[in-house]
Design a protein around this motif. Structure first.
Motif, PDB file in Angstrom:
ATOM      1  N   UNK A 284       0.840  -1.208   0.000  1.00  0.00           N
ATOM      2  CA  UNK A 284       0.000   0.000   0.000  1.00  0.00           C
ATOM      3  C   UNK A 284       0.874   1.258   0.000  1.00  0.00           C
ATOM      4  N   UNK A 285       2.050   1.167   0.623  1.00  0.00           N
ATOM      5  CA  UNK A 285       2.975   2.311   0.598  1.00  0.00           C
ATOM      6  C   UNK A 285       3.550   2.458  -0.820  1.00  0.00           C
TER       7      UNK A 285
ATOM      8  N   UNK B 229       1.074   4.448  -2.809  1.00  0.00           N
ATOM      9  CA  UNK B 229       1.092   5.887  -2.514  1.00  0.00           C
ATOM     10  C   UNK B 229       2.294   6.573  -3.161  1.00  0.00           C
ATOM     11  N   UNK B 230       3.454   5.923  -3.063  1.00  0.00           N
ATOM     12  CA  UNK B 230       4.671   6.514  -3.633  1.00  0.00           C
ATOM     13  C   UNK B 230       4.560   6.634  -5.148  1.00  0.00           C
TER      14      UNK B 230
ATOM     15  N   UNK C 240       1.737   6.859  -6.923  1.00  0.00           N
ATOM     16  CA  UNK C 240       0.748   7.882  -7.262  1.00  0.00           C
ATOM     17  C   UNK C 240       1.329   9.291  -7.127  1.00  0.00           C
ATOM     18  N   UNK C 241       2.201   9.470  -6.127  1.00  0.00           N
ATOM     19  CA  UNK C 241       2.792  10.802  -5.905  1.00  0.00           C
ATOM     20  C   UNK C 241       4.002  11.047  -6.802  1.00  0.00           C
TER      21      UNK C 241
END
Lengths: 534, 355
Positions: free
Chosen positions: A249-250, A253-254, A256-257
């Motif tokens: 899940x991390x 996020x990474x 997507x950013x």
């Protein structure tokens, strides 16, 4: 009270300073000339090609060393030279002569010669670590390898086998990580107590591939830099940073950013949530890894052919493919993965409770039985095992699910102390023998057997199939050989205590501005060499 | 006669020196040795009794049977467990903690790499915990059963009961994904600094200062602030509750009433006298909180990809990498003993009655 406010003011001041320091320091884009990959690579335990047998380690070595020969990741049947420019095979089929490409330079600046190639193979045989059998199966050992594998001049390497094997079998074995060419001079400079540089090369680098290994910090980071002298084109990416991001899940996020360019371990639900994101694309590739349920024939119930057949009809293959696996696997019900020579693609089994009930009644278990299923504690394995538990319950088979750590599962499995096992098998090279050898061949089923393939682990000892597997190994005509493997798989599919469920499809989440990242059929063929950033 | 007298007084002096000075030292070091011995023996036996085959950690699942047998013997697993333990102990006594099969490095090198990462995180978290938790506890005690007290109680309750893993993910989504206040949960530094920063202490905040690389310092701070804050939440919750309790104890003492009668300001009574005395038991609490953060931040380390000792030991345990597990255990044991010693010494500073 004044003093209290004063203290509070100081505290507030410190907090603001902390926020000021942290705010605005974040950078959402990775450097233009570098590729940043978020990946779970805590399985890397060595970077020495003579020893590495883990998925992630093989991928790093695949990007940093030249192997003798290689294959097209999109069509495995196309084999071509990498460190070797060409090769010939003697008439008796036992001598392979390779011409080494001129102008290849190691990171040390040394020029690659046939002596380096011979040394690399000799070293792997003498050290005989986990992947050593890929070479020793040709009759090579510590005493004869220097005679059988040698450089006869600076450009020519001779490789002799004990039998006339199928030529592609020998060649595919030489595409494996273990056939990477290491810099003899550099490695031997660091040899200690006759270890042929093993202790040093585990954590260092002596190759000639498109990238050089600059740094490996276990479970933290691998830094690669472009080899400016690479003979087959210098990579566009100056650096590749592989970062260990344990939580998928991390990773999402990474990605997507934009803090990483590629996320390698997204789970099914994360893949779903990024598939509509225009800044991210998903790259998929069928891997050779198979997921299967095995039944230990030491158990008197599971040894019955009709029980085995019934269990094969009690798996919801399609339901699993559509839900738990959704895009990360395709149904495969034979021991060879799709894409391999002679792979059987028939799918005779589907969830059929009535048929299973009939078979169980005939076997003497109309009300089912109790059984234990061991599985490694990873989401996709446990979810598949849960589905199996549910469908088995429809005929009264009560499955006790035992999720364990990966190595605990293997400890039980290798000692054949399980009843049911759900797990994986990945081919060691691209030739069909790699899987036939373990699933269809068992020369000795005794507890203290010298060889313990997966068939042995499940107490499966098919005499004729073992002979057929050995015959296919030396069949030099490719078409005939493919037909032999098809016949073995058909028999195996119906009679062996294995239910093959899924063939893995690796999916990577990649930022839209990245092109050229190649996922191959095995981990050592995943490549960053042609990556460009738009 | 004279000589026998002087011999006697010499012996008496020696005996007195032994009783007063040397005995506590000998006692301390023998206790230390026994503690380490017990710790190692227990960890070793538990490690060997785990249902994981340590040979698989070395050669993987696919190695042929012959190699398996050779490795089994090479690792000494054919010998009785007690013999294996004494081989290991002999190595430890010679400063050799062995090699980790997971990282291919000497365990001592691994510890020097991973422990500073944990130390940095836990230290910052403890500092935050003290700076916030203690004043909160004081405020709660002074305002017993009022809204301030309830607020601190609720805050503390959440800190104690919310799973850190869940809390961390929420914090990442809020502070990293939406507000963009902190750096990515990708480890200790961005890639551009990760490879270039010279490692001196292996604590990146300190190393960046030593290198006078202020860009890297900001980057390191942006990486550590969120995990340290999250970890500190646990210590804030605990320290505020304990401070409240110690303060209430002090505020009910007679000397406080006397001070009030004498006209000493309320601020001085609370912050100087009462808190001054509450510090004594607080030191032990702080030391224990710090120790638990040093060994127990595994989940935070996993979520933030933080290369710390907790994750190192956990991964090693799952991989049956016993040298790494034992090496890590020695460090944790050492930290506990050291923190206990430090809190004992600080007792003497804060409480003049203790000598």
């Amino acid at each position: 009270m004044k003093s209290l406010f004063k203290k509070a003011r100081h505290l507030a001041g410190a907090t603001s300073l902390a926020l000021a320091l942290s705010t605005g320091t974040v950078s959402a884009a990775t450097p233009k000339d570098s590729l940043v990959v978020g990946w779970q690579f805590d399985d890397i335990i060595t970077l020495d090609s003579a020893e590495a047998f883990e998925f992630s380690g093989s991928e790093v070595i695949g990007n940093t060393y030249d192997r003798l020969i290689s294959y097209d990741p999109n069509d495995v049947s196309k084999i071509f030279g990498q460190a070797a420019e060409s090769w010939t095979i003697s008439e008796d089929g036992k001598t392979f002569t390779f011409k080494i490409r001129k102008g290849i330079k190691f990171a040390s600046g040394n020029e690659m010669t046939a002596e380096d190639a011979a040394f690399s193979l000799q070293r792997a045989v003498i050290l005989n670590k986990a992947p050593g059998f890929i070479l020793t199966q040709f009759g090579l050992n510590e005493t004869n390898v220097k005679d059988k594998v040698k450089a006869i001049d600076a450009d020519t390497l001779v490789f002799e086998t004990d039998k006339a094997y199928a030529p592609t079998f020998v060649l595919y074995c030489l595409t494996a990580t273990i056939a990477s060419v290491v810099d003899k001079e550099e490695v031997m400079k660091h040899a200690v107590d006759g270890d042929m540089g093993l202790a040093w090369l585990r954590t260092h680098y002596a190759g000639s591939g498109p990238f050089k290994v600059e740094q490996w910090k276990p479970s933290e980071i691998v830094v690669l830099s472009a080899n400016q002298n690479y003979w087959n084109g210098v990579p566009a990416m100056k650096n590749v940073f592989l970062r260990h991001i344990g939580e998928s899940s991390v990773q999402q996020l990474l990605l997507e950013k934009g803090d990483i360019d590629i996320a390698r371990n997204l789970e099914t639900e994360q893949l779903k949530s990024v598939e509509d994101n225009k800044e991210i694309k998903l790259i998929k590739k069928g891997k050779g890894t198979l997921y299967y349920l095995s039944m230990n024939m030491k158990d008197p119930i599971l040894a019955k052919p009709k029980v085995q057949q019934a269990l094969k009809y009690l798996i919801d293959y399609k339901g699993l493919a559509d839900t738990v696996w959704d895009g990360r696997g395709q149904i495969q019900q034979a021991f060879l993965p799709k894409g391999f020579l002679g792979a059987l693609e028939d799918q005779p089994f589907s969830l059929d409770v009535e048929k299973a009930k009939e078979l169980l009644t005939e076997a003497g278990y109309p009300d089912g039985f109790d059984v234990e299923l061991i599985v490694r504690n990873s989401p996709i394995r446990v979810d598949t095992a849960k589905s199996i538990q549910t469908t088995f319950a429809k005929v009264g088979i009560k499955v006790k699910l035992i999720p364990m750590d990966g190595k605990q599962v293997l400890t039980v499995y290798r000692a054949r102390k399980h009843q049911l096992f759900f797990g994986t098998w990945g081919p060691d090279y691209q030739d069909p023998h790699t899987n036939a050898d373990t699933f269809a061949k068992n020369l000795d089923n005794s507890d203290d057997a010298k060889s313990k393939p997966v068939a042995w682990r499940n107490a499966y000892a098919p005499e004729q199939m073992t002979k057929d597997t050995l015959a296919a190994l030396v069949e030099r005509d490719a078409d005939k050989r493919a037909a032999m493997y098809l016949a073995i798989q058909k028999e195996h599919q119906q009679t062996a205590p294995f239910a093959f469920v899924m063939q893995e499809q690796e999916v990577a989440g990649v930022r839209a501005n990245i092109d050229g990242f190649v996922l191959g059929p095995s981990f050592d063929s995943n490549s960053y060499k042609d990556v460009v950033k738009k | 006669m004279g000589s026998s007298l002087s011999k006697g007084s010499y012996q008496a002096a020696l005996s007195s020196f032994y009783t007063k000075k040397a005995k506590p030292f000998i006692h301390f070091f023998s206790m230390l040795a026994m503690t380490f011995f017990g710790l190692l023996l227990l960890t070793f036996v538990i490690g060997r009794m785990m249902p994981t085959d340590p040979v698989i950690a070395v050669i993987g699942d696919k190695a042929p049977e012959a190699l398996y047998q050779a490795t089994y013997i090479e690792m000494g697993l054919d010998k009785p467990i007690i013999t294996q333990f004494f081989y290991y102990l002999n190595g430890v006594l010679h400063g050799d903690l062995g090699t980790s099969v997971r990282t291919a490095n000497l365990v001592t090198d691994d510890i020097l790499n991973y422990f500073p990462a944990t130390l940095e995180l836990a230290t910052l978290a403890t500092i935050f915990g003290m700076l916030i938790g203690i004043p909160m506890g004081v405020i709660a005690a002074v305002n017993q059963n009022k809204w301030q007290d309830n607020l601190v109680r609720i805050f503390g309750l959440i800190g104690h009961s919310a799973p850190i893993f869940w809390l961390a993910m929420i914090a990442i989504v809020v502070f990293y994904q939406h507000l963009d206040w902190v750096a990515a949960p990708e480890g200790r530094l961005s890639v551009m600094y990760e490879y270039t920063l010279p490692k001196v202490t292996n604590m990146v905040l300190i190393d960046t200062v030593l290198a006078q690389d202020w860009g890297a310092f900001k980057d390191a701070f942006a990486h550590i602030i969120l995990p340290a804050s999250l970890l500190s939440y646990y210590s804030i919750a605990y320290l505020s509750r304990m401070t409240r309790s110690f303060m209430l104890d002090q505020l009910n003492q007679e000397y406080v009433i006397t001070a009030r009668v004498k006209g000493v300001s309320e601020t001085a009574i609370i912050w100087k006298h009462a808190l001054g005395n509450a510090w004594v038991p607080l030191i032990t609490v702080i030391a224990l909180t710090y120790a638990s953060l040093l060994e127990g931040s595994v989940l935070t380390e996993i979520v933030f990809s933080w290369p710390g000792l907790g994750r190192y030991i956990t991964d090693a345990l799952l991989a049956a990498d016993m040298n790494a597990v034992l090496g890590g255990t020695i460090v944790i044991g050492f930290v506990f003993i050291l923190l206990n010693l430090t809190s004992d010494l600080l007792y003497k500073v804060f409480d003049p009655r203790v000598k």
